[in-house]
Design a protein around this motif. Structure first.
Motif, short mmCIF file in Angstrom:
data_model
loop_
_atom_site.label_atom_id
_atom_site.label_comp_id
_atom_site.label_asym_id
_atom_site.label_seq_id
_atom_site.Cartn_x
_atom_site.Cartn_y
_atom_site.Cartn_z
N ILE A 119 64.19 32.72 40.00
CA ILE A 119 62.90 32.56 39.33
C ILE A 119 62.93 33.44 38.10
CG2 ILE A 119 60.41 32.85 39.52
CD1 ILE A 119 60.68 32.45 42.52
N GLU A 120 62.75 32.83 36.97
CA GLU A 120 62.88 33.53 35.70
C GLU A 120 61.94 34.74 35.63
OE1 GLU A 120 62.80 32.55 30.89
OE2 GLU A 120 62.31 31.00 32.36
N ASP A 121 62.50 35.86 35.23
CA ASP A 121 61.77 37.12 35.08
C ASP A 121 61.34 37.74 36.40
OD1 ASP A 121 62.00 36.94 32.31
OD2 ASP A 121 60.11 35.83 32.12
N TYR A 122 61.77 37.16 37.52
CA TYR A 122 61.39 37.73 38.83
C TYR A 122 62.61 38.09 39.67
CZ TYR A 122 56.41 36.83 38.30
OH TYR A 122 55.11 36.87 37.88
N GLN A 123 63.57 37.17 39.80
CA GLN A 123 64.70 37.44 40.66
C GLN A 123 65.85 36.51 40.32
OE1 GLN A 123 63.53 36.43 44.70
NE2 GLN A 123 64.50 34.46 44.48
N SER A 124 67.07 36.95 40.70
CA SER A 124 68.25 36.10 40.58
C SER A 124 68.37 35.28 41.86
CB SER A 124 69.48 36.97 40.36
OG SER A 124 69.65 37.86 41.45
N ASN A 125 69.41 34.47 41.93
CA ASN A 125 69.64 33.68 43.15
C ASN A 125 69.80 34.60 44.36
OD1 ASN A 125 69.58 31.17 41.94
ND2 ASN A 125 71.75 31.22 41.43
N VAL A 126 69.24 34.20 45.49
CA VAL A 126 69.38 34.94 46.74
C VAL A 126 70.12 34.05 47.73
CG1 VAL A 126 68.18 36.04 48.65
CG2 VAL A 126 67.29 36.27 46.33
N TYR A 127 71.18 34.59 48.35
CA TYR A 127 71.99 33.81 49.29
C TYR A 127 71.84 34.40 50.69
CZ TYR A 127 74.21 32.03 45.06
OH TYR A 127 74.44 31.46 43.84
N GLU A 128 71.69 33.52 51.66
CA GLU A 128 71.65 33.92 53.07
C GLU A 128 72.77 33.19 53.80
OE1 GLU A 128 66.96 34.82 53.92
OE2 GLU A 128 67.73 32.82 54.31
N VAL A 129 73.52 33.92 54.59
CA VAL A 129 74.60 33.33 55.38
C VAL A 129 74.24 33.48 56.85
CG1 VAL A 129 77.06 33.36 55.91
CG2 VAL A 129 76.27 33.95 53.60
N GLY A 186 57.17 39.86 44.62
CA GLY A 186 56.21 40.93 44.44
C GLY A 186 54.81 40.50 44.12
N ARG A 187 54.54 39.21 43.95
CA ARG A 187 53.21 38.76 43.58
C ARG A 187 52.61 37.90 44.69
NH1 ARG A 187 50.01 38.06 39.07
NH2 ARG A 187 48.60 36.28 39.16
N HIS A 188 51.33 38.06 44.91
CA HIS A 188 50.63 37.29 45.94
C HIS A 188 50.48 35.83 45.50
CE1 HIS A 188 47.87 36.54 49.25
NE2 HIS A 188 47.08 35.93 48.39
N GLY A 189 50.48 34.94 46.48
CA GLY A 189 50.31 33.52 46.18
C GLY A 189 49.91 32.74 47.41
N GLY A 190 49.83 31.44 47.25
CA GLY A 190 49.51 30.56 48.37
C GLY A 190 50.77 30.16 49.11
N PRO A 191 50.63 29.58 50.30
CA PRO A 191 51.80 29.26 51.12
C PRO A 191 52.76 28.25 50.49
CG PRO A 191 49.80 28.32 52.07
CD PRO A 191 49.37 29.24 50.98
N ARG A 192 52.28 27.46 49.53
CA ARG A 192 53.14 26.47 48.88
C ARG A 192 53.59 26.90 47.49
NH1 ARG A 192 50.54 20.54 50.52
NH2 ARG A 192 50.58 20.87 52.78
N ASP A 193 53.24 28.10 47.09
CA ASP A 193 53.64 28.59 45.77
C ASP A 193 55.10 29.04 45.80
OD1 ASP A 193 51.12 28.12 44.83
OD2 ASP A 193 50.45 30.21 45.00
N HIS A 194 55.79 28.86 44.67
CA HIS A 194 57.16 29.33 44.56
C HIS A 194 57.22 30.86 44.50
CE1 HIS A 194 58.87 25.36 44.18
NE2 HIS A 194 58.04 25.06 43.20
N ILE A 195 56.19 31.47 43.93
CA ILE A 195 56.11 32.93 43.85
C ILE A 195 55.02 33.38 44.80
CG2 ILE A 195 55.70 34.91 42.35
CD1 ILE A 195 56.62 33.18 40.02
N ARG A 196 55.40 34.12 45.83
CA ARG A 196 54.44 34.56 46.84
C ARG A 196 55.07 35.67 47.66
NH1 ARG A 196 55.05 30.63 52.11
NH2 ARG A 196 54.86 32.65 53.12
N HIS A 197 54.22 36.40 48.38
CA HIS A 197 54.73 37.29 49.42
C HIS A 197 55.23 36.44 50.58
CE1 HIS A 197 51.48 40.24 47.83
NE2 HIS A 197 52.60 40.38 47.15
N VAL A 198 56.22 36.94 51.30
CA VAL A 198 56.67 36.22 52.49
C VAL A 198 55.52 36.09 53.48
CG1 VAL A 198 58.24 36.29 54.47
CG2 VAL A 198 59.06 36.91 52.20
N GLY A 199 54.67 37.10 53.55
CA GLY A 199 53.58 37.09 54.52
C GLY A 199 52.35 36.31 54.14
N ASP A 200 52.34 35.63 53.01
CA ASP A 200 51.16 34.87 52.58
C ASP A 200 51.12 33.52 53.29
OD1 ASP A 200 50.62 36.93 50.87
OD2 ASP A 200 51.45 35.96 49.10
N LEU A 201 50.24 33.38 54.28
CA LEU A 201 50.19 32.17 55.11
C LEU A 201 48.97 31.30 54.84
CD1 LEU A 201 51.43 33.67 58.50
CD2 LEU A 201 52.75 32.42 56.77
#
Length: 240
Positions: free
Chosen positions: A42-52, A157-172
């Protein structure tokens, strides 16, 4: 680079085992595939994140744990697995804060590792209207919900809705109360019951007011959605 080396050596080990005809059952991950999941940049927020992560073994309860034959026979296909194996499950018992009278019980189910989490249950004692639902960083509820910390952030780091690309993990998102018991069913693709996005050991809270999903443009909206204090909370723990 390290990830590529691990994948390369894993493939080399598998090839050696196949050619030599020897079994490597003692090697972690034997008979299972590594799956790599990418969270886009996400531009200006984070680089790619990989989970294995690795697919788990699923055993039919009416068959031997280690049936004979080739290694492909030691893994039960997911579609044929018995329905009595629901994957990972967790539960939270909501306790009222400051005499709000709000209580409830929610069960979290995750069938596939890193797959969506289904949250089902009921909440009673809510006033009519919309109320925010959030996972918070800490599981320290003690006698109230004032020590549970900020929303569980993880990557964003920014609050958002559950369908937003930018949100806290805990935003339900929000739940809507009318009268009596509120039946809840939420399916979320960002929270998890294991790994870096695990919500187990943290707390779930119901807020006094509606979550505006960070749309108001104020500092409070960007942090909490202007949803007010928590009126019920509980620690999320594994179920059995």
């Amino acid at each position: 680079m390290n990830l590529r080396l691990h994948v390369f050596f894993g493939q080399l080990l598998w090839l050696f085992a196949s050619l030599s005809g020897k079994s490597f059952q003692g090697v972690p991950g034997y008979g299972r595939n590594l799956i790599i999941k990418t969270l886009p940049a996400i531009e200006d927020y984070q680089s790619n994140v990989y989970e294995v992560f690795m697919e788990p073994y699923l055993y039919d309860s009416f068959r031997p744990v280690f049936p004979g034959g080739e290694r492909t026979q030691k893994q039960i296909d997911l579609a044929g697995a018995p329905r009595s194996l629901p994957g990972l499950q967790a539960v939270v018992n909501l306790q009222p804060d400051a005499g709000s009278g709000v209580t409830g019980e929610l069960v979290f189910t995750q069938i596939v590792p890193n797959g969506p989490v289904t949250i089902e249950g009921n909440v009673t004692g809510l006033t009519p209207g919309l109320h925010g639902v959030h996972v918070h960083q800490s599981g320290a509820i003690k006698d109230n919900c004032k020590d549970i910390g900020p929303h569980f952030i993880a990557y964003y780091g920014r609050h958002g809705g559950p369908r937003d690309h930018i949100r806290h993990v805990g935003d339900l998102g929000n739940i809507k109360a009318e009268e009596g018991t509120v039946n809840i069913k939420i399916v979320d693709h960002l929270v998890s019951l294991s790994g870096p996005r695990s919500i187990v050991g943290r707390s779930l809270a119901i807020t006094q007011a509606e979550d505006d999903y960070g749309r108001a443009g104020t500092e409070d909206s960007a942090l909490t959605g202007s949803s007010g204090p928590a009126i019920a909370c509980g620690i999320i723990g594994y179920l059995n």
